[in-house]
Design a protein around this motif. Sequence first.
Motif, mmCIF file in Angstrom:
data_model
loop_
_atom_site.group_PDB
_atom_site.id
_atom_site.type_symbol
_atom_site.label_atom_id
_atom_site.label_comp_id
_atom_site.label_asym_id
_atom_site.label_seq_id
_atom_site.Cartn_x
_atom_site.Cartn_y
_atom_site.Cartn_z
ATOM 1 N N HIS A 35 0.855 -1.185 0.000
ATOM 2 C CA HIS A 35 0.000 0.000 0.000
ATOM 3 C C HIS A 35 0.896 1.242 0.000
ATOM 4 N N ASP A 37 1.080 5.277 0.105
ATOM 5 C CA ASP A 37 0.314 6.463 0.496
ATOM 6 C C ASP A 37 0.901 7.722 -0.111
ATOM 7 N N HIS A 68 -2.697 4.761 -3.057
ATOM 8 C CA HIS A 68 -3.759 5.515 -2.382
ATOM 9 C C HIS A 68 -3.462 7.004 -2.530
ATOM 10 N N MET A 70 -3.985 10.566 -1.815
ATOM 11 C CA MET A 70 -4.596 11.562 -0.922
ATOM 12 C C MET A 70 -4.134 12.929 -1.404
ATOM 13 N N ASP A 172 -8.086 1.080 6.265
ATOM 14 C CA ASP A 172 -6.782 1.728 6.309
ATOM 15 C C ASP A 172 -6.740 2.719 7.469
HETATM 16 ZN ZN ZN Z 1 -3.478 4.613 2.857
#
Ligand code: ZN
Length: 215
Positions: A35, A37, A68, A70, A172
């Motif tokens: 994963h 970020d 992911h 953001m 998460d």
């Molecule tokens: Zn994440």
Amino acid sequence: MNKRIKAGPSILAADFSNLSVEIKRAEDAGVDFLHCDIMDGHFVPNITFGPAIIRDIRKHTKLILDVHLMIEKPRKFLEAFVKAGSDIITVHIETVERPIQLIKEIKELGLKAGISLNPRTPVKDIAPVLNMVDLVLVMTVNPGFGGQEFISSCLSKIKRIRRAFSGDIEVDGGINYKTAKMAVEAGANMLVAGTYLFGSDNMKGSVEKLKDIKV
Ligand code: ZN
Ligand code: DX5
């Protein structure tokens, strides 16, 4: 519904000065995905890394790269993250003006597409894309930092989403064995854990424990 549980670490909790070693450690532990970020300092109050790091991680592993985003204006950076070698791209519903269009684009590029929602964002906001996405990422902390405490009021959202969605439900933030069990009971099947897995002396054992959760 009993879906196979998948578990993967957030590399945010890894030692970035030693990333290839950390990736190897995760591989040896039997994780299902990595994963990644991506934070821009605007949508969330922190900055991490961009496509160049994803590209370099890609050179070191065949693991699924679960990216992911953001970030504000995710569409602007989509191509760069695709070229870098992402397998799954998840965007936040709070950041997208035309979610149907963007999810369609991600899928047309041959990737899996995910939609994410913050703890305070209602489930109804993701309804328009629920029949299109491969996964829903339910944030169980306010995004921005690793090592925060699991927000248990998010469990009811997982339950609601599971009633309407048969794809992967990823959780998460603040995931450890105990909170993972609660999330799986609510309907999640994809577990992200940063601090819990990279902080573990026995990552393999911790991954096995997560993947073996029974409901
Ligand atoms: Zn994440
Ligand atoms: C939070 C990130 C998470 C975070 C998880 O904004 O999206 O992936 O790194 O870290 P832990 O498992 O330490 O809460």
